[in-house]
Motif scaffolding. Structure first.
Motif, PDB file in Angstrom:
ATOM      1  N   PRO A 166     -71.997-140.222 -25.607  1.00 29.41           N
ATOM      2  CA  PRO A 166     -70.632-140.397 -26.099  1.00 29.41           C
ATOM      3  C   PRO A 166     -69.966-141.649 -25.548  1.00 29.41           C
ATOM      4  O   PRO A 166     -70.245-142.086 -24.430  1.00 29.41           O
ATOM      5  CB  PRO A 166     -69.921-139.120 -25.639  1.00 29.41           C
ATOM      6  CG  PRO A 166     -70.744-138.613 -24.494  1.00 29.41           C
ATOM      7  CD  PRO A 166     -72.151-138.997 -24.806  1.00 29.41           C
ATOM      8  N   VAL A 167     -69.059-142.197 -26.371  1.00 27.41           N
ATOM      9  CA  VAL A 167     -68.444-143.483 -26.063  1.00 27.41           C
ATOM     10  C   VAL A 167     -66.926-143.391 -26.172  1.00 27.41           C
ATOM     11  O   VAL A 167     -66.389-142.581 -26.932  1.00 27.41           O
ATOM     12  CB  VAL A 167     -68.996-144.571 -27.017  1.00 27.41           C
ATOM     13  CG1 VAL A 167     -68.578-144.310 -28.463  1.00 27.41           C
ATOM     14  CG2 VAL A 167     -68.574-145.972 -26.581  1.00 27.41           C
ATOM     15  N   ASP A 168     -66.249-144.237 -25.435  1.00 31.79           N
ATOM     16  CA  ASP A 168     -64.799-144.344 -25.467  1.00 31.79           C
ATOM     17  C   ASP A 168     -64.366-144.986 -26.780  1.00 31.79           C
ATOM     18  O   ASP A 168     -64.792-146.085 -27.116  1.00 31.79           O
ATOM     19  CB  ASP A 168     -64.347-145.189 -24.274  1.00 31.79           C
ATOM     20  CG  ASP A 168     -62.888-145.562 -24.330  1.00 31.79           C
ATOM     21  OD1 ASP A 168     -62.090-144.763 -24.849  1.00 31.79           O
ATOM     22  OD2 ASP A 168     -62.540-146.660 -23.845  1.00 31.79           O
ATOM     23  N   VAL A 169     -63.507-144.324 -27.522  1.00 37.24           N
ATOM     24  CA  VAL A 169     -63.118-144.809 -28.843  1.00 37.24           C
ATOM     25  C   VAL A 169     -62.369-146.137 -28.767  1.00 37.24           C
ATOM     26  O   VAL A 169     -62.464-146.963 -29.684  1.00 37.24           O
ATOM     27  CB  VAL A 169     -62.287-143.740 -29.586  1.00 37.24           C
ATOM     28  CG1 VAL A 169     -60.905-143.573 -28.951  1.00 37.24           C
ATOM     29  CG2 VAL A 169     -62.148-144.081 -31.067  1.00 37.24           C
ATOM     30  N   PHE A 245     -66.634-146.145 -20.140  1.00 39.64           N
ATOM     31  CA  PHE A 245     -66.869-145.087 -19.156  1.00 39.64           C
ATOM     32  C   PHE A 245     -67.467-143.838 -19.811  1.00 39.64           C
ATOM     33  O   PHE A 245     -67.416-143.671 -21.028  1.00 39.64           O
ATOM     34  CB  PHE A 245     -65.563-144.722 -18.438  1.00 39.64           C
ATOM     35  CG  PHE A 245     -64.387-144.524 -19.362  1.00 39.64           C
ATOM     36  CD1 PHE A 245     -64.191-143.321 -20.011  1.00 39.64           C
ATOM     37  CD2 PHE A 245     -63.479-145.558 -19.575  1.00 39.64           C
ATOM     38  CE1 PHE A 245     -63.117-143.134 -20.859  1.00 39.64           C
ATOM     39  CE2 PHE A 245     -62.391-145.377 -20.431  1.00 39.64           C
ATOM     40  CZ  PHE A 245     -62.209-144.169 -21.066  1.00 39.64           C
ATOM     41  N   ASP A 246     -68.007-142.940 -18.968  1.00 41.97           N
ATOM     42  CA  ASP A 246     -68.724-141.789 -19.494  1.00 41.97           C
ATOM     43  C   ASP A 246     -67.782-140.620 -19.791  1.00 41.97           C
ATOM     44  O   ASP A 246     -66.566-140.689 -19.573  1.00 41.97           O
ATOM     45  CB  ASP A 246     -69.849-141.362 -18.549  1.00 41.97           C
ATOM     46  CG  ASP A 246     -69.350-140.866 -17.195  1.00 41.97           C
ATOM     47  OD1 ASP A 246     -68.115-140.682 -17.027  1.00 41.97           O
ATOM     48  OD2 ASP A 246     -70.183-140.662 -16.299  1.00 41.97           O
ATOM     49  N   TYR A 247     -68.375-139.540 -20.294  1.00 45.58           N
ATOM     50  CA  TYR A 247     -67.579-138.385 -20.721  1.00 45.58           C
ATOM     51  C   TYR A 247     -66.839-137.733 -19.565  1.00 45.58           C
ATOM     52  O   TYR A 247     -65.675-137.325 -19.710  1.00 45.58           O
ATOM     53  CB  TYR A 247     -68.487-137.369 -21.415  1.00 45.58           C
ATOM     54  CG  TYR A 247     -67.784-136.085 -21.781  1.00 45.58           C
ATOM     55  CD1 TYR A 247     -66.801-136.059 -22.761  1.00 45.58           C
ATOM     56  CD2 TYR A 247     -68.102-134.889 -21.119  1.00 45.58           C
ATOM     57  CE1 TYR A 247     -66.144-134.887 -23.089  1.00 45.58           C
ATOM     58  CE2 TYR A 247     -67.456-133.708 -21.446  1.00 45.58           C
ATOM     59  CZ  TYR A 247     -66.473-133.712 -22.434  1.00 45.58           C
ATOM     60  OH  TYR A 247     -65.818-132.549 -22.743  1.00 45.58           O
ATOM     61  N   VAL A 251     -62.849-136.951 -19.452  1.00 41.81           N
ATOM     62  CA  VAL A 251     -62.234-135.647 -19.214  1.00 41.81           C
ATOM     63  C   VAL A 251     -61.178-135.762 -18.107  1.00 41.81           C
ATOM     64  O   VAL A 251     -60.073-135.215 -18.232  1.00 41.81           O
ATOM     65  CB  VAL A 251     -63.304-134.598 -18.844  1.00 41.81           C
ATOM     66  CG1 VAL A 251     -62.646-133.293 -18.390  1.00 41.81           C
ATOM     67  CG2 VAL A 251     -64.222-134.326 -20.033  1.00 41.81           C
ATOM     68  N   ARG A 252     -61.510-136.456 -17.042  1.00 46.39           N
ATOM     69  CA  ARG A 252     -60.534-136.619 -15.960  1.00 46.39           C
ATOM     70  C   ARG A 252     -59.264-137.305 -16.462  1.00 46.39           C
ATOM     71  O   ARG A 252     -58.147-136.894 -16.141  1.00 46.39           O
ATOM     72  CB  ARG A 252     -61.148-137.428 -14.823  1.00 46.39           C
ATOM     73  CG  ARG A 252     -62.298-136.738 -14.102  1.00 46.39           C
ATOM     74  CD  ARG A 252     -62.747-137.538 -12.891  1.00 46.39           C
ATOM     75  NE  ARG A 252     -63.941-136.944 -12.293  1.00 46.39           N
ATOM     76  CZ  ARG A 252     -65.174-137.353 -12.541  1.00 46.39           C
ATOM     77  NH1 ARG A 252     -65.369-138.364 -13.376  1.00 46.39           N
ATOM     78  NH2 ARG A 252     -66.201-136.761 -11.982  1.00 46.39           N
ATOM     79  N   ARG A 253     -59.436-138.360 -17.248  1.00 49.54           N
ATOM     80  CA  ARG A 253     -58.267-139.092 -17.752  1.00 49.54           C
ATOM     81  C   ARG A 253     -57.498-138.261 -18.775  1.00 49.54           C
ATOM     82  O   ARG A 253     -56.258-138.242 -18.760  1.00 49.54           O
ATOM     83  CB  ARG A 253     -58.715-140.413 -18.385  1.00 49.54           C
ATOM     84  CG  ARG A 253     -59.376-141.373 -17.414  1.00 49.54           C
ATOM     85  CD  ARG A 253     -59.672-142.711 -18.079  1.00 49.54           C
ATOM     86  NE  ARG A 253     -60.402-143.605 -17.188  1.00 49.54           N
ATOM     87  CZ  ARG A 253     -60.579-144.906 -17.405  1.00 49.54           C
ATOM     88  NH1 ARG A 253     -60.074-145.457 -18.513  1.00 49.54           N
ATOM     89  NH2 ARG A 253     -61.249-145.653 -16.553  1.00 49.54           N
ATOM     90  N   ARG A 254     -58.220-137.575 -19.631  1.00 50.25           N
ATOM     91  CA  ARG A 254     -57.572-136.807 -20.706  1.00 50.25           C
ATOM     92  C   ARG A 254     -56.759-135.649 -20.146  1.00 50.25           C
ATOM     93  O   ARG A 254     -55.662-135.346 -20.615  1.00 50.25           O
ATOM     94  CB  ARG A 254     -58.640-136.300 -21.676  1.00 50.25           C
ATOM     95  CG  ARG A 254     -58.169-135.260 -22.695  1.00 50.25           C
ATOM     96  CD  ARG A 254     -57.153-135.851 -23.665  1.00 50.25           C
ATOM     97  NE  ARG A 254     -56.767-134.873 -24.665  1.00 50.25           N
ATOM     98  CZ  ARG A 254     -55.886-133.922 -24.487  1.00 50.25           C
ATOM     99  NH1 ARG A 254     -55.274-133.803 -23.305  1.00 50.25           N
ATOM    100  NH2 ARG A 254     -55.584-133.082 -25.443  1.00 50.25           N
TER     101      ARG A 254
END
Length: 260
Positions: A166-169, A245-247, A251-254
Protein backbone atom coordinates in the motif's frame (compact mmCIF):
# COMPACT_ATOMS: atom_id res chain seq x y z
CA UNK A 1 -1.80 25.81 -17.08
CA UNK A 2 -5.54 25.17 -17.29
CA UNK A 3 -6.05 21.65 -15.90
CA UNK A 4 -9.28 19.72 -15.38
CA UNK A 5 -9.38 16.98 -12.74
CA UNK A 6 -12.14 14.46 -13.27
CA UNK A 7 -13.24 12.99 -9.94
CA UNK A 8 -11.58 15.90 -8.17
CA UNK A 9 -13.40 15.32 -4.87
CA UNK A 10 -12.41 11.67 -4.42
CA UNK A 11 -9.72 9.95 -2.36
CA UNK A 12 -7.15 10.55 -5.12
CA UNK A 13 -8.74 13.45 -6.97
CA UNK A 14 -8.91 15.79 -3.99
CA UNK A 15 -5.16 15.71 -3.24
CA UNK A 16 -4.44 16.03 -6.98
CA UNK A 17 -6.53 19.23 -7.02
CA UNK A 18 -4.77 20.58 -3.92
CA UNK A 19 -1.32 19.80 -5.33
CA UNK A 20 -1.98 21.37 -8.72
CA UNK A 21 -3.54 24.47 -7.17
CA UNK A 22 -0.55 24.84 -4.83
CA UNK A 23 1.72 24.77 -7.87
CA UNK A 24 -0.14 27.73 -9.33
CA UNK A 25 -2.24 26.02 -11.98
CA UNK A 26 -5.81 26.97 -12.79
CA UNK A 27 -7.80 23.90 -11.78
CA UNK A 28 -11.30 22.82 -12.73
CA UNK A 29 -12.95 20.17 -10.58
CA UNK A 30 -15.18 17.91 -12.68
CA UNK A 31 -17.69 15.91 -10.62
CA UNK A 32 -21.42 15.33 -10.43
CA UNK A 33 -21.72 17.27 -7.18
CA UNK A 34 -19.62 20.24 -6.00
CA UNK A 35 -16.94 19.81 -3.32
CA UNK A 36 -18.06 20.47 0.24
CA UNK A 37 -14.75 22.20 1.01
CA UNK A 38 -13.50 23.67 -2.29
CA UNK A 39 -9.83 24.52 -2.71
CA UNK A 40 -9.47 28.31 -3.05
CA UNK A 41 -9.07 29.39 -6.64
CA UNK A 42 -10.54 26.23 -8.16
CA UNK A 43 -13.78 26.12 -10.14
CA UNK A 44 -16.34 23.30 -10.13
CA UNK A 45 -18.02 22.07 -13.30
CA UNK A 46 -20.86 19.53 -13.00
CA UNK A 47 -20.31 16.51 -15.25
CA UNK A 48 -21.57 12.96 -15.43
CA UNK A 49 -18.99 10.56 -16.84
CA UNK A 50 -21.56 7.79 -17.33
CA UNK A 51 -23.66 9.92 -19.69
CA UNK A 52 -21.12 12.51 -20.87
CA UNK A 53 -23.33 15.34 -19.67
CA UNK A 54 -21.45 18.59 -19.07
CA UNK A 55 -18.12 17.46 -20.50
CA UNK A 56 -18.02 19.77 -23.51
CA UNK A 57 -18.59 22.93 -21.48
CA UNK A 58 -16.25 21.80 -18.70
CA UNK A 59 -13.35 21.21 -21.10
CA UNK A 60 -13.48 24.49 -23.02
CA UNK A 61 -10.01 26.03 -22.95
CA UNK A 62 -8.47 23.15 -20.94
CA UNK A 63 -4.98 22.02 -21.93
CA UNK A 64 -4.66 18.90 -19.73
CA UNK A 65 -7.12 16.47 -18.17
CA UNK A 66 -6.24 14.30 -15.17
CA UNK A 67 -8.67 11.40 -14.86
CA UNK A 68 -8.89 10.51 -11.17
CA UNK A 69 -12.47 9.25 -11.36
CA UNK A 70 -13.28 5.81 -10.01
CA UNK A 71 -16.19 3.40 -9.81
CA UNK A 72 -16.09 -0.03 -8.19
CA UNK A 73 -19.74 -1.05 -8.41
CA UNK A 74 -21.65 -3.18 -10.87
CA UNK A 75 -21.44 -0.40 -13.48
CA UNK A 76 -17.65 -0.07 -13.27
CA UNK A 77 -17.10 -1.17 -16.87
CA UNK A 78 -19.63 1.34 -18.19
CA UNK A 79 -18.25 4.22 -16.13
CA UNK A 80 -14.54 3.43 -16.43
CA UNK A 81 -14.39 2.17 -20.01
CA UNK A 82 -17.25 3.77 -21.89
CA UNK A 83 -16.96 6.85 -19.69
CA UNK A 84 -13.32 7.44 -20.59
CA UNK A 85 -14.20 6.86 -24.25
CA UNK A 86 -16.74 9.67 -24.03
CA UNK A 87 -14.24 11.79 -22.11
CA UNK A 88 -11.56 11.38 -24.78
CA UNK A 89 -14.06 12.28 -27.49
CA UNK A 90 -14.96 15.45 -25.59
CA UNK A 91 -11.27 16.21 -25.12
CA UNK A 92 -10.75 15.87 -28.85
CA UNK A 93 -13.59 18.29 -29.57
CA UNK A 94 -12.11 20.74 -27.07
CA UNK A 95 -8.59 20.28 -28.51
CA UNK A 96 -7.15 19.12 -25.18
CA UNK A 97 -3.48 18.29 -25.64
CA UNK A 98 -2.81 15.81 -22.83
CA UNK A 99 -4.73 13.10 -20.97
CA UNK A 100 -3.30 11.73 -17.69
CA UNK A 101 -4.69 8.37 -16.53
CA UNK A 102 -4.27 6.49 -13.27
CA UNK A 103 -4.38 2.70 -13.14
CA UNK A 104 -3.38 -0.17 -10.85
CA UNK A 105 -0.12 -2.10 -10.59
CA UNK A 106 -0.76 -5.69 -11.68
CA UNK A 107 -4.32 -5.11 -12.88
CA UNK A 108 -3.55 -7.25 -15.92
CA UNK A 109 -2.37 -10.11 -13.69
CA UNK A 110 -5.44 -10.61 -11.48
CA UNK A 111 -8.73 -12.03 -12.90
CA UNK A 112 -11.03 -9.67 -11.01
CA UNK A 113 -13.86 -7.83 -12.81
CA UNK A 114 -12.83 -4.36 -11.62
CA UNK A 115 -9.24 -4.94 -12.70
CA UNK A 116 -10.43 -6.13 -16.11
CA UNK A 117 -12.27 -2.83 -16.42
CA UNK A 118 -9.06 -0.95 -15.60
CA UNK A 119 -7.14 -2.92 -18.26
CA UNK A 120 -9.85 -2.10 -20.81
CA UNK A 121 -9.74 1.54 -19.75
CA UNK A 122 -5.97 1.60 -20.26
CA UNK A 123 -6.46 0.24 -23.77
CA UNK A 124 -9.01 2.94 -24.64
CA UNK A 125 -6.62 5.65 -23.44
CA UNK A 126 -3.46 4.31 -25.05
CA UNK A 127 -5.22 3.68 -28.36
CA UNK A 128 -7.24 6.90 -28.21
CA UNK A 129 -6.95 10.25 -30.00
CA UNK A 130 -5.34 12.28 -27.19
CA UNK A 131 -1.61 12.23 -26.31
CA UNK A 132 -1.41 10.46 -22.98
CA UNK A 133 0.45 9.60 -19.81
CA UNK A 134 -0.38 6.44 -17.82
CA UNK A 135 0.65 5.91 -14.20
CA UNK A 136 0.03 2.68 -12.32
CA UNK A 137 0.01 2.69 -8.51
CA UNK A 138 -0.49 0.06 -5.83
CA UNK A 139 -3.45 0.07 -3.42
CA UNK A 140 -3.86 3.16 -1.27
CA UNK A 141 -3.56 2.90 2.51
CA UNK A 142 -7.22 3.96 2.69
CA UNK A 143 -8.37 0.81 0.88
CA UNK A 144 -6.39 -1.51 3.14
CA UNK A 145 -7.71 0.34 6.18
CA UNK A 146 -11.28 0.09 4.91
CA UNK A 147 -10.96 -3.68 4.59
CA UNK A 148 -9.36 -4.10 8.00
CA UNK A 149 -11.72 -1.60 9.60
CA UNK A 150 -14.76 -3.56 8.43
CA UNK A 151 -13.21 -6.73 9.84
CA UNK A 152 -12.49 -4.97 13.14
CA UNK A 153 -16.16 -4.05 13.48
CA UNK A 154 -16.83 -7.79 13.48
CA UNK A 155 -14.09 -8.17 16.14
CA UNK A 156 -11.90 -10.24 13.82
CA UNK A 157 -8.54 -9.75 12.10
CA UNK A 158 -8.03 -11.52 8.76
CA UNK A 159 -4.90 -13.63 8.54
CA UNK A 160 -3.68 -14.41 5.06
CA UNK A 161 -0.49 -14.73 3.01
CA UNK A 162 -1.94 -12.46 0.32
CA UNK A 163 0.57 -9.66 -0.30
CA UNK A 164 0.06 -5.93 -0.73
CA UNK A 165 2.28 -2.88 -1.04
CA UNK A 166 0.00 0.00 0.00
CA UNK A 167 1.00 3.55 -0.84
CA UNK A 168 0.29 7.05 0.44
CA UNK A 169 -2.30 8.65 -1.84
CA UNK A 170 -0.71 12.11 -1.60
CA UNK A 171 2.52 10.68 -3.05
CA UNK A 172 0.54 9.28 -6.00
CA UNK A 173 -1.25 12.62 -6.39
CA UNK A 174 2.12 14.35 -6.59
CA UNK A 175 3.21 11.96 -9.35
CA UNK A 176 0.03 12.76 -11.29
CA UNK A 177 0.68 16.48 -10.88
CA UNK A 178 4.24 15.93 -12.11
CA UNK A 179 2.87 14.05 -15.10
CA UNK A 180 0.43 16.85 -15.92
CA UNK A 181 3.28 19.36 -15.93
CA UNK A 182 5.65 17.13 -17.93
CA UNK A 183 3.33 16.66 -20.91
CA UNK A 184 2.50 13.41 -22.72
CA UNK A 185 5.01 10.77 -21.63
CA UNK A 186 3.35 7.41 -22.33
CA UNK A 187 3.63 4.73 -19.65
CA UNK A 188 5.62 6.18 -16.76
CA UNK A 189 7.26 4.35 -13.88
CA UNK A 190 4.89 2.49 -11.54
CA UNK A 191 4.76 3.66 -7.93
CA UNK A 192 3.98 1.85 -4.69
CA UNK A 193 4.59 1.92 -0.97
CA UNK A 194 7.99 1.28 0.63
CA UNK A 195 7.32 -2.31 1.71
CA UNK A 196 5.42 -5.47 0.78
CA UNK A 197 3.37 -7.00 3.60
CA UNK A 198 1.04 -9.95 3.95
CA UNK A 199 -2.51 -9.21 4.97
CA UNK A 200 -1.67 -10.83 8.31
CA UNK A 201 1.15 -8.35 8.89
CA UNK A 202 -1.03 -5.38 7.94
CA UNK A 203 -3.86 -6.54 10.22
CA UNK A 204 -1.43 -7.12 13.07
CA UNK A 205 0.10 -3.66 12.69
CA UNK A 206 -3.32 -2.00 12.78
CA UNK A 207 -4.47 -4.07 15.77
CA UNK A 208 -1.33 -3.34 17.80
CA UNK A 209 -1.28 0.39 17.04
CA UNK A 210 -4.96 0.87 17.84
CA UNK A 211 -4.97 -1.54 20.77
CA UNK A 212 -7.85 -3.65 19.53
CA UNK A 213 -8.53 -7.12 20.85
CA UNK A 214 -9.50 -9.09 17.75
CA UNK A 215 -9.89 -12.76 16.93
CA UNK A 216 -7.49 -13.91 14.17
CA UNK A 217 -9.45 -15.56 11.36
CA UNK A 218 -7.54 -17.42 8.63
CA UNK A 219 -8.46 -16.55 5.03
CA UNK A 220 -7.67 -19.60 2.87
CA UNK A 221 -5.90 -18.82 -0.44
CA UNK A 222 -8.63 -20.36 -2.59
CA UNK A 223 -9.22 -19.40 -6.19
CA UNK A 224 -7.05 -17.75 -8.84
CA UNK A 225 -7.48 -14.23 -7.43
CA UNK A 226 -6.27 -15.21 -3.95
CA UNK A 227 -3.37 -17.17 -5.39
CA UNK A 228 -2.27 -14.24 -7.53
CA UNK A 229 -2.44 -11.91 -4.51
CA UNK A 230 -0.41 -14.40 -2.49
CA UNK A 231 2.18 -14.28 -5.29
CA UNK A 232 2.38 -10.45 -4.98
CA UNK A 233 0.78 -9.76 -8.36
CA UNK A 234 -0.40 -6.35 -7.12
CA UNK A 235 3.06 -5.31 -5.89
CA UNK A 236 5.87 -3.52 -7.70
CA UNK A 237 8.45 -5.37 -9.72
CA UNK A 238 12.07 -4.24 -9.96
CA UNK A 239 11.20 -1.46 -12.41
CA UNK A 240 8.77 0.30 -10.04
CA UNK A 241 9.47 3.10 -7.57
CA UNK A 242 8.76 2.73 -3.84
CA UNK A 243 7.72 6.04 -2.26
CA UNK A 244 6.56 7.67 0.97
CA UNK A 245 5.67 5.86 4.22
CA UNK A 246 4.20 2.46 5.05
CA UNK A 247 0.75 1.46 6.29
CA UNK A 248 1.72 1.37 9.98
CA UNK A 249 2.85 4.98 9.80
CA UNK A 250 -0.35 5.91 7.95
CA UNK A 251 -2.43 4.33 10.76
CA UNK A 252 -0.52 6.33 13.37
CA UNK A 253 -1.09 9.58 11.46
CA UNK A 254 -4.72 8.81 10.61
CA UNK A 255 -5.73 7.87 14.14
CA UNK A 256 -3.38 10.17 16.06
CA UNK A 257 -1.28 7.38 17.54
CA UNK A 258 2.34 8.51 18.01
CA UNK A 259 5.17 6.00 18.11
CA UNK A 260 5.64 4.57 21.61
Amino acid sequence: MQIAVLGGTGVLGAPVVRDLAARGHTVRVLTRTPPTDPVPGTVHHPVDLATGAGLDKALEGVSTVVDAANHTGARSAKVLVEGVRSLLAAEQRAEVGHHVEISIVGCDQVPFAYYRSKVAQEHVVTQGPIPWTLLRATQFHELIDQILGLSAKLRVAPHSSMRFQPVDVTAVAARLADAAEAGPSGRVRDVGGPAVHTLTELATARREILGHALLPVPVPPLGRIARRLRDAALCLDDSGEAVSFDYAEWVRRRYGKPRS
